[in-house]
Write an enzyme that holds these catalytic residues in place. Structure first.
Site, PDB file in Angstrom:
ATOM      1  N   GLU A 122       0.836  -1.205   0.000  1.00  0.00           N
ATOM      2  CA  GLU A 122       0.000   0.000   0.000  1.00  0.00           C
ATOM      3  C   GLU A 122       0.863   1.244   0.000  1.00  0.00           C
ATOM      4  OE1 GLU A 122      -2.261  -0.403   3.606  1.00  0.00           O
ATOM      5  OE2 GLU A 122      -2.812  -2.453   3.093  1.00  0.00           O
ATOM      6  N   LYS A 124       2.136   4.615   1.548  1.00  0.00           N
ATOM      7  CA  LYS A 124       2.226   5.147   2.906  1.00  0.00           C
ATOM      8  C   LYS A 124       1.806   6.607   2.818  1.00  0.00           C
ATOM      9  CE  LYS A 124       5.465   5.358   6.776  1.00  0.00           C
ATOM     10  NZ  LYS A 124       4.941   6.600   7.265  1.00  0.00           N
ATOM     11  N   ASP A 126       1.127  10.336   3.827  1.00  0.00           N
ATOM     12  CA  ASP A 126       1.840  11.193   4.758  1.00  0.00           C
ATOM     13  C   ASP A 126       0.868  12.191   5.374  1.00  0.00           C
ATOM     14  OD1 ASP A 126       3.897  12.138   6.178  1.00  0.00           O
ATOM     15  OD2 ASP A 126       4.898  13.175   4.533  1.00  0.00           O
ATOM     16  N   TYR A 234      -6.921   2.093   6.371  1.00  0.00           N
ATOM     17  CA  TYR A 234      -6.067   0.968   5.984  1.00  0.00           C
ATOM     18  C   TYR A 234      -5.927  -0.134   7.030  1.00  0.00           C
ATOM     19  CZ  TYR A 234      -2.952   4.346   8.270  1.00  0.00           C
ATOM     20  OH  TYR A 234      -2.408   5.257   9.126  1.00  0.00           O
ATOM     21  N   LYS A 321      10.668   3.460   3.090  1.00  0.00           N
ATOM     22  CA  LYS A 321      10.492   4.893   2.877  1.00  0.00           C
ATOM     23  C   LYS A 321      11.265   5.368   1.655  1.00  0.00           C
ATOM     24  CE  LYS A 321      10.182   7.415   6.658  1.00  0.00           C
ATOM     25  NZ  LYS A 321       9.646   8.125   7.765  1.00  0.00           N
ATOM     26  N   CYS A 415      28.868  41.310  10.810  1.00  0.00           N
ATOM     27  CA  CYS A 415      27.430  41.048  10.896  1.00  0.00           C
ATOM     28  C   CYS A 415      26.707  41.911   9.864  1.00  0.00           C
ATOM     29  CB  CYS A 415      26.930  41.383  12.302  1.00  0.00           C
ATOM     30  SG  CYS A 415      25.137  41.320  12.433  1.00  0.00           S
ATOM     31  N   CYS A 418      24.529  44.588  12.207  1.00  0.00           N
ATOM     32  CA  CYS A 418      25.086  45.634  13.069  1.00  0.00           C
ATOM     33  C   CYS A 418      26.552  45.932  12.781  1.00  0.00           C
ATOM     34  CB  CYS A 418      24.912  45.256  14.538  1.00  0.00           C
ATOM     35  SG  CYS A 418      25.984  43.897  15.034  1.00  0.00           S
ATOM     36  N   CYS A 433      27.239  36.575  15.543  1.00  0.00           N
ATOM     37  CA  CYS A 433      27.433  37.992  15.816  1.00  0.00           C
ATOM     38  C   CYS A 433      27.534  38.094  17.337  1.00  0.00           C
ATOM     39  CB  CYS A 433      26.242  38.792  15.285  1.00  0.00           C
ATOM     40  SG  CYS A 433      26.219  40.460  15.945  1.00  0.00           S
ATOM     41  N   CYS A 439      22.859  44.141  18.739  1.00  0.00           N
ATOM     42  CA  CYS A 439      22.533  43.855  17.338  1.00  0.00           C
ATOM     43  C   CYS A 439      21.000  43.843  17.192  1.00  0.00           C
ATOM     44  CB  CYS A 439      23.133  42.505  16.946  1.00  0.00           C
ATOM     45  SG  CYS A 439      22.695  41.995  15.279  1.00  0.00           S
TER      46      CYS A 439
END
Ligand code: IVH
Length: 704
Positions: A122, A124, A126, A234, A321, A415, A418, A433, A439
């Site tokens: 079958e 699967k 999700d 199922y 899977k 960064c 800043c 940072c 910041c």
């Protein structure tokens, strides 16, 4: 690996897996891909197998994840559902990405069978698991998986799902049976919903699975109806069902009008199974809904019974899977984003491409090491894959498509927000940072975290925080508590009503429990479950602030990284001052309430106790309240169980029967209680040392 190293790693893995279980099942917001999750779980299984002394009954390898909402979720606007125990535990499936393990599964079943038998293959689906009970041909109850033992009663919501019949058609159905399946959201409905959410500035769902499980738990059943959810069933269960194969049962279900997939196939051998897998691995891309693999089940029910169950899975079924889908597209540019903790993440802007049902425009590159490893350049063609998060990741570069005009990116030295020079601590994958208190992105990020639903649950989104920050009204969490109505009326578009609502939610946040306040402080590595652990262990902020590294390591599930992070957080005078200001503002800095409470397994449940028991009746009542439940003297539609001793009140029994309230014995009740030695029981299945199911309630686990 020495036993000591294995112990440390197993503990670390259990922490990571538990946190990811919570993100997946409760928050519907996973942070890692299914594949990465499965790999962590496999690593833990391997360690527990090699060092059996390290296996614990409450290890995530032994129990299914729980989707039951916590008290805080309820306060934060998620509906609190009545909960009911599952008649048969609701288990998960063993899974693999490796076809040779499917071959082993088939050989094992064949060895045991010693005769001809078949498999049901079958898709699967999700989505999120559901258990429907039909009584007298009518839909009686719908429960989520919950923790596998007790589920949330979502019947009212399920009644609004289009393809679930309220009443069966035809004849010959048993007077009572259960049928389990998956509620899922087709891609089309998912895109529509996320489009709407974006327009309303609500955070979008990462994938259709999260959207389905979030929608199933909505407060308003009509809204559930509008979400376009669908169901596929199922697995049928019941007493004395008149079928000899699973396929026969599903055919009957389909004839009664229940939605059953027409993509199933009965296969006779591994060759046919592999052909089925190969076919759907390609064709799944054209399905209008998400599938993440193939489920292979022994078709003959007698053989299923012989194979039985472990504490977590049936031995008569397994899942193969699929690897995540990939798409190929071009990198247009790379942004460097600063997060709440100061971590800088490179994110690629992409030529939009369709992937697993949605259009992808951005993908994460994680960190500078990853960029170097991929040797990525702007203009490159790259493979993208969806992980658990909304933003997909780049997994590879298609070097054969390079033209020579691609540009090598330069990771910033400063960064981007800043301008502070970025640092990278030893052992860290990311640049940070260091300007934590100056910041702007970090400050705003921390404020957003502080007010978030799982933290203080104050009614303020990113846009409000942005304004409060820009007007100079809020710089630190404690500043929220000095805001006045006049301050708030300065915000764009804010009127009396919005200001009042905000102030109300701020006032309500003073009632938020210590563990959530602790989480709200935003200590690095202290997520929701760690905060809960720390709050439970140290009881109040003063003990936590004065705890040494060694004291912290004494707490369950607290490792060195967390211990160091907590001590350095409280070593900073600025953070201590914040705590004092928040304390003055009236926030909770100690655990309080029901001191005797042992667990919250009966949270939201009201029970009626009637009859004579082997212990004083008050003891039973105390066990109920100790475990978070309530006692009542009369049966109503809200009663979860009638616990009946010898000679229970006849009217109570009659009323319980009439209103569909389950009657359980003293022994049933005792079985539901946490077993000795398990910290948070009963979120694992009772199992013997071989992993075989033991008793569940008074009924033996049926191996249908
Ligand atoms: S059978 C006793 N069949 O996948 C086990 N499960 O990862 C009964 N799922 O828990 C499950 N499609 O929620 C079964 N065709 C299918 C399925 C399926 C999706 C879900 C189910 C299960 C999970 C395991």
């Amino acid at each position: 690996m020495t036993e000591e190293q294995a112990r440390i790693r197993a503990e670390e893995l259990r922490n990571i897996i538990s946190e990811n279980n919570r993100l997946y099942y409760v928050e519907n917001s996973p942070k890692i891909s299914d594949y990465d999750y499965d790999m962590l779980m496999n690593e833990l299984i391997a360690i527990e197998k090699r060092f059996p002394v390290l296996a614990t009954p409450d290890s995530p390898t032994m129990k299914v994840g729980s989707d039951l909402a916590t008290g805080h979720d309820t306060r934060a606007g998620i509906k609190e559902f009545r909960q009911f125990p599952h008649r048969y535990p609701m288990l998960s499936l063993g899974n693999t990405y490796d076809i040779s393990e499917v071959e082993e599964f088939v050989s094992r079943a064949s060895r045991l069978a010693g005769r001809d038998f078949t498999f049901s293959c079958e898709l699967k689906f999700d989505g999120t698991a559901i258990c429907l009970t039909y009584r007298g041909g009518k839909l009686f109850r719908a429960l989520t998986r919950g923790d596998g033992t007790i589920g949330d009663d979502v019947t009212v919501n399920v009644r609004h799902i289009r393809n679930i019949p309220q009443e069966l058609k035809g004849s010959g159905f048993p007077d009572e049976f259960e049928i389990r399946g998956e509620i899922y959201m087709p891609y089309e409905a998912f895109d529509r919903l996320n489009g709407e959410r974006e327009r309303n500035e609500d955070p979008p769902f990462a994938n259709p699975r999260n959207a389905a499980s979030g929608s199933l738990k909505l407060l308003d059943p009509k809204e559930v109806g509008h979400r376009g959810l669908e169901c596929t069933l199922y697995h049928m269960l019941g007493e004395n069902l008149p079928f000899s194969t699973h396929d026969e049962a599903l055919r009957a279900a389909s004839a009664w009008g229940l939605p059953v997939s027409d993509k199933r196939k009965v296969c006779r051998n591994i060759g046919e199974i592999e052909e089925y897998i190969g076919y759907w691995d390609k064709e799944r891309k054209f399905l209008p809904f998400a599938t993440d693999g193939i489920v292979i089940k022994v078709n003959e029910l007698e053989l299923q019974r012989q194979l039985g169950y472990t504490s977590k899975f049936p031995r008569w079924a397994t899942a193969y899977k699929f690897k995540a889908e990939q798409a190929l597209t071009q990198v247009l540019s790379i942004d460097y984003q600063v997060g709440r903790t100061g971590a800088v993440t490179p994110v690629a802007n992409l030529e939009p491409v369709q992937l697993a049902g949605t259009s992808v425009k951005r993908a994460t590159l994680h960190n500078s090491d990853q960029m170097q490893m991929l040797d990525i350049r702007v203009g490159d063609h790259v493979y993208v894959e969806k992980g658990g998060e909304i933003i997909p990741k780049i997994t590879g570069v298609e070097l054969s498509m390079r033209t020579g005009s691609e540009v090598r990116p330069v990771f910033p030295v400063r960064c981007p927000d800043c301008g502070a020079v970025l640092v990278r601590d030893e052992g860290e994958a990311k640049f940070f940072c260091p300007n934590t208190s100056g910041c702007p992105t970090q400050i705003k990020g921390k404020l957003v975290h502080f007010v978030s639903r799982k933290a203080m649950n104050v009614l303020a989104g990113d846009a409000t925080i942005e304004q409060l920050y820009n007007l100079g009204l809020v710089r630190t969490p404690a500043d929220f508590y000095s805001l006045t109505r006049e301050d708030l009326l300065r915000l764009d578009g804010w009127k009396e009503r919005s200001a009042a609502r905000f102030l109300e939610s701020l006032a309500a946040s003073r009632e938020v429990s210590f563990e959530h306040v602790l989480y709200a402080l935003g200590i690095r590595y202290v997520g929701e479950s760690t905060a809960k652990e720390l709050a439970g262990h140290f009881k109040d902020i003063d003990s936590l602030m004065s705890a040494s590294r060694e004291d912290l390591l004494q707490a369950e599930d607290i490792g060195e990284v967390i211990a160091d992070s907590v001590t350095s957080f409280f070593a900073d005078p600025g953070n201590r001052e914040q705590v004092e200001r928040l304390r003055k503002a009236g926030l909770r800095f100690s655990i309080q309430g029901n001191a005797g409470q042992v667990t919250d397994i009966f949270k939201g449940m009201t029970m009626v106790v009637s009859g004579v028991f082997s212990v004083p009746r008050d003891k039973i009542k105390k066990l109920i309240t100790d475990n978070g439940g309530k006692c009542s003297s009369s049966i109503s539609g809200k009663t979860a169980f009638l616990i009946a001793g010898e000679k229970p009140g006849p009217e109570k029994v009659q009323k319980a029967t009439a209103s569909g309230v389950r009657i359980i014995s003293e022994e049933d009740f005792m079985q539901m209680l946490p077993q000795e030695g398990t910290a948070k029981a009963p979120d694992h299945m009772p199992a013997d040392s071989d992993g075989q199911m033991l008793l569940f309630g008074q009924e033996e686990i049926r191996q249908e």
